[in-house]
Design a protein around this motif. Structure first.
Motif, PDB file in Angstrom:
ATOM      1  N   ILE A 178      13.935 -22.182 -38.525  1.00 14.45           N
ATOM      2  CA  ILE A 178      14.090 -22.080 -37.076  1.00 14.45           C
ATOM      3  C   ILE A 178      13.512 -20.736 -36.656  1.00 14.45           C
ATOM      4  N   LEU A 179      12.722 -20.723 -35.592  1.00 15.60           N
ATOM      5  CA  LEU A 179      12.197 -19.478 -35.012  1.00 15.60           C
ATOM      6  C   LEU A 179      12.694 -19.383 -33.579  1.00 15.60           C
ATOM      7  N   VAL A 180      13.423 -18.302 -33.263  1.00 16.01           N
ATOM      8  CA  VAL A 180      14.055 -18.209 -31.944  1.00 16.01           C
ATOM      9  C   VAL A 180      14.113 -16.754 -31.484  1.00 16.01           C
ATOM     10  N   GLU A 181      13.985 -16.552 -30.171  1.00 19.50           N
ATOM     11  CA  GLU A 181      14.174 -15.236 -29.560  1.00 19.50           C
ATOM     12  C   GLU A 181      15.647 -15.080 -29.164  1.00 19.50           C
ATOM     13  N   PRO A 182      16.298 -13.975 -29.504  1.00 20.41           N
ATOM     14  CA  PRO A 182      17.674 -13.764 -29.030  1.00 20.41           C
ATOM     15  C   PRO A 182      17.753 -13.670 -27.506  1.00 20.41           C
ATOM     16  N   VAL A 183      16.698 -13.174 -26.894  1.00 20.22           N
ATOM     17  CA  VAL A 183      16.553 -13.210 -25.441  1.00 20.22           C
ATOM     18  C   VAL A 183      15.130 -13.675 -25.160  1.00 20.22           C
ATOM     19  N   GLN A 184      14.975 -14.734 -24.377  1.00 16.33           N
ATOM     20  CA  GLN A 184      13.633 -15.177 -24.021  1.00 16.33           C
ATOM     21  C   GLN A 184      13.094 -14.247 -22.939  1.00 16.33           C
ATOM     22  N   GLY A 185      12.120 -13.424 -23.305  1.00 13.69           N
ATOM     23  CA  GLY A 185      11.574 -12.449 -22.373  1.00 13.69           C
ATOM     24  C   GLY A 185      10.582 -13.054 -21.411  1.00 13.69           C
ATOM     25  N   GLU A 186       9.454 -13.527 -21.940  1.00 13.54           N
ATOM     26  CA  GLU A 186       8.430 -14.140 -21.091  1.00 13.54           C
ATOM     27  C   GLU A 186       8.966 -15.400 -20.428  1.00 13.54           C
ATOM     28  N   GLY A 187       9.976 -16.006 -21.020  1.00  9.97           N
ATOM     29  CA  GLY A 187      10.556 -17.230 -20.469  1.00  9.97           C
ATOM     30  C   GLY A 187      11.556 -16.997 -19.351  1.00  9.97           C
ATOM     31  N   GLY A 188      11.677 -15.743 -18.859  1.00 10.61           N
ATOM     32  CA  GLY A 188      12.525 -15.487 -17.708  1.00 10.61           C
ATOM     33  C   GLY A 188      13.735 -14.615 -17.953  1.00 10.61           C
ATOM     34  N   VAL A 189      13.772 -13.909 -19.103  1.00  7.59           N
ATOM     35  CA  VAL A 189      14.892 -13.048 -19.485  1.00  7.59           C
ATOM     36  C   VAL A 189      16.187 -13.870 -19.540  1.00  7.59           C
ATOM     37  N   HIS A 190      16.219 -14.780 -20.501  1.00  4.31           N
ATOM     38  CA  HIS A 190      17.397 -15.627 -20.722  1.00  4.31           C
ATOM     39  C   HIS A 190      18.020 -15.263 -22.071  1.00  4.31           C
ATOM     40  N   PRO A 191      19.181 -14.594 -22.089  1.00  9.99           N
ATOM     41  CA  PRO A 191      19.850 -14.299 -23.365  1.00  9.99           C
ATOM     42  C   PRO A 191      20.428 -15.561 -23.992  1.00  9.99           C
ATOM     43  N   ALA A 192      20.396 -15.612 -25.305  1.00 12.87           N
ATOM     44  CA  ALA A 192      21.070 -16.698 -26.019  1.00 12.87           C
ATOM     45  C   ALA A 192      22.576 -16.521 -25.897  1.00 12.87           C
ATOM     46  N   SER A 193      23.292 -17.619 -25.856  1.00 12.10           N
ATOM     47  CA  SER A 193      24.753 -17.541 -25.894  1.00 12.10           C
ATOM     48  C   SER A 193      25.190 -17.289 -27.338  1.00 12.10           C
ATOM     49  N   THR A 194      26.376 -16.709 -27.472  1.00 10.76           N
ATOM     50  CA  THR A 194      26.918 -16.458 -28.813  1.00 10.76           C
ATOM     51  C   THR A 194      27.099 -17.775 -29.565  1.00 10.76           C
ATOM     52  N   GLU A 195      27.613 -18.785 -28.887  1.00 12.49           N
ATOM     53  CA  GLU A 195      27.812 -20.098 -29.509  1.00 12.49           C
ATOM     54  C   GLU A 195      26.495 -20.652 -30.040  1.00 12.49           C
ATOM     55  N   PHE A 196      25.416 -20.460 -29.274  1.00 10.71           N
ATOM     56  CA  PHE A 196      24.119 -21.004 -29.659  1.00 10.71           C
ATOM     57  C   PHE A 196      23.577 -20.319 -30.910  1.00 10.71           C
ATOM     58  N   LEU A 197      23.527 -18.986 -30.905  1.00 16.88           N
ATOM     59  CA  LEU A 197      22.949 -18.296 -32.062  1.00 16.88           C
ATOM     60  C   LEU A 197      23.828 -18.449 -33.300  1.00 16.88           C
ATOM     61  N   GLN A 198      25.136 -18.394 -33.134  1.00 18.51           N
ATOM     62  CA  GLN A 198      26.000 -18.606 -34.292  1.00 18.51           C
ATOM     63  C   GLN A 198      25.879 -20.032 -34.808  1.00 18.51           C
ATOM     64  N   GLY A 199      25.684 -20.980 -33.895  1.00 20.46           N
ATOM     65  CA  GLY A 199      25.478 -22.370 -34.306  1.00 20.46           C
ATOM     66  C   GLY A 199      24.180 -22.553 -35.057  1.00 20.46           C
ATOM     67  N   LEU A 200      23.124 -21.863 -34.620  1.00 19.12           N
ATOM     68  CA  LEU A 200      21.850 -21.931 -35.340  1.00 19.12           C
ATOM     69  C   LEU A 200      21.989 -21.358 -36.745  1.00 19.12           C
ATOM     70  N   ARG A 201      22.739 -20.254 -36.851  1.00 19.56           N
ATOM     71  CA  ARG A 201      22.953 -19.666 -38.180  1.00 19.56           C
ATOM     72  C   ARG A 201      23.646 -20.662 -39.101  1.00 19.56           C
ATOM     73  N   GLN A 202      24.657 -21.347 -38.587  1.00 19.42           N
ATOM     74  CA  GLN A 202      25.390 -22.301 -39.405  1.00 19.42           C
ATOM     75  C   GLN A 202      24.519 -23.499 -39.775  1.00 19.42           C
ATOM     76  N   LEU A 203      23.747 -24.001 -38.806  1.00 14.62           N
ATOM     77  CA  LEU A 203      22.843 -25.117 -39.097  1.00 14.62           C
ATOM     78  C   LEU A 203      21.822 -24.747 -40.152  1.00 14.62           C
ATOM     79  N   ALA A 204      21.260 -23.543 -40.031  1.00 17.73           N
ATOM     80  CA  ALA A 204      20.261 -23.098 -41.006  1.00 17.73           C
ATOM     81  C   ALA A 204      20.877 -22.999 -42.396  1.00 17.73           C
TER      82      ALA A 204
END
Length: 390
Positions: A178-204
């Protein structure tokens, strides 16, 4: 007469000649508050004395040394950077796109190590990872894809901050990472939620994928911590970074830990200029400065004020929302204001917009409280004035 510079950047109105701290100066000596930092590059401001000193000192000794040989500047930078990012080892490149290319090659090697012939990578809508063919293909913005089809078929695309959309892809047997930005910069400055990034870690972890974080923009103190992942109580397998790492000197880095740190072997990757003594001397100085007690004390003083002032912008009728993680700020306008950047420049402020309604601020990390207030005052004034010109 044809412009000798290829026209990939469009018309540019300002000619910048000098920088000092939080400010830039044009050819007429007019001062501008640099609210963009060269798109998140000059985190320590312009003409930083210790960075300038590192460049001057290294230039007297050795600018370049082939990677056929060791050099102490590279060794020192690698150790300090890996300690700073809590990673095991690093490949030095020349840009964020190159760092992401290195990460994608690690993903392919990880797939092959696990009997996946062409390991694919999960990426996200609105993501931005660079403009080489691989990183362009990973980017989730149709606008920057235009004219470059066919792109590489190496990716599955999911929705950012939507863990279910990633789980829906997990049945594919050819996923390596999985390749992901913790905050999407060019995409509009959207921070990842804690649930989302922790969920990605668990899925990986559950699926034996690499979790690779693109911290090209979010790294090197930009979010108020050394790397943005440290806000989320996770540890990635791979981190890429660039921008603020060199404070204006071109450098990128792909860092890895544990299982990912042993994938590159002699001959699998390389760079002529990557990790040369000049840039590595700067990397060491930047890491040292960002790690200093002085910067920690400054963050403790300025970040609460910056956050309070940014949240206060929602009181303006022209502002519908703000998004922030540290010194990475997105201001969502209720309506498009196409003259905002022009008005801001007249008010002595440089910023940019990632879309018709999103102002992005990436101010210097070295701001004082007075400069924080100056920045937000200029932003508020420019929003109000540009709205009247519509």
């Amino acid at each position: 007469m044809l412009n000798p510079i290829m026209s990939s950047y469009g018309p540019r109105q300002l000619q910048i000649e000098r920088g000092d701290g939080c400010y830039l100066y044009d050819e007429q000596g007019i001062q501008y508050f640099d609210g963009l930092c060269g798109i998140g590059v000059c985190n320590l401001g312009h003409n930083h004395p210790s960075v300038t000193g590192a460049i001057q000192g290294q230039a007297l000794d050795l600018l370049h040394c082939s990677n056929l040989y060791k050099n102490s500047s590279q060794d020192n930078a690698a150790k300090s950077l890996c300690d700073f990012a809590r990673m095991d080892n690093v490949f030095f490149a020349n840009s964020g796109a190159e760092a992401n290319e290195a990460a994608l090659k690690l993903a392919r090697l990880w797939g092959k190590k696990n009997a996946i012939e062409y390991g694919k990578v999960i990426v996200f809508e609105r993501a931005f990872h660079g403009r080489t063919f691989a990183t362009l293909s990973a980017t989730g913005n149709p606008k920057v894809h235009e004219g470059f089809d066919p792109l590489l078929d190496q990716f599955y695309r999911a929705e950012y901050n939507d863990l279910d959309s990633v789980k829906a892809l997990a049945h594919h047997q050819d996923i390596a990472a999985i390749l992901v930005e913790p905050v999407q910069g060019e995409g509009g400055v959207h921070p990842a939620s804690t649930e989302f990034l922790q969920g990605l870690r668990q899925l990986a972890t559950n699926n034996n994928w690499l979790l690779m974080l693109d911290e090209v923009q979010t790294g090197n103190g930009r979010t108020g911590k050394p790397y943005a992942y440290m806000h989320y109580d996770i540890t990635p397998d791979v981190i890429t970074t660039a921008k603020g790492l060199g404070n204006g000197v071109p450098v990128g880095a792909c860092m890895a830990r544990r299982k990912a740190a042993e994938l590159f072997t002699p001959g699998t990757h390389g760079s002529t200029y990557g990790g040369n003594p000049l840039v590595c001397s700067v990397v060491s100085e930047v890491v040292s400065e960002l790690s200093s007690n002085h910067m920690g004390e400054l963050f403790n003083e300025t970040l609460p004020i910056l956050t309070e002032r940014v949240l206060g912008l929602t009181e303006l009728q022209q502002v519908s929302a703000v998004r922030q993680l540290g010194f990475m700020i997105g201001i969502e306008l209720a309506h498009a204001q196409p003259k905002f950047l022009e008005v801001a420049a007249k008010n002595g402020l440089l910023a940019n917009m990632t879309g018709p309604t999103t102002i992005r601020l990436l101010p210097p990390l070295i701001m004082t409280i007075d400069q924080v207030n100056e920045l937000i005052d200029k932003v508020a004034l420019s929003i109000a004035q540009s709205a009247k010109e519509e």
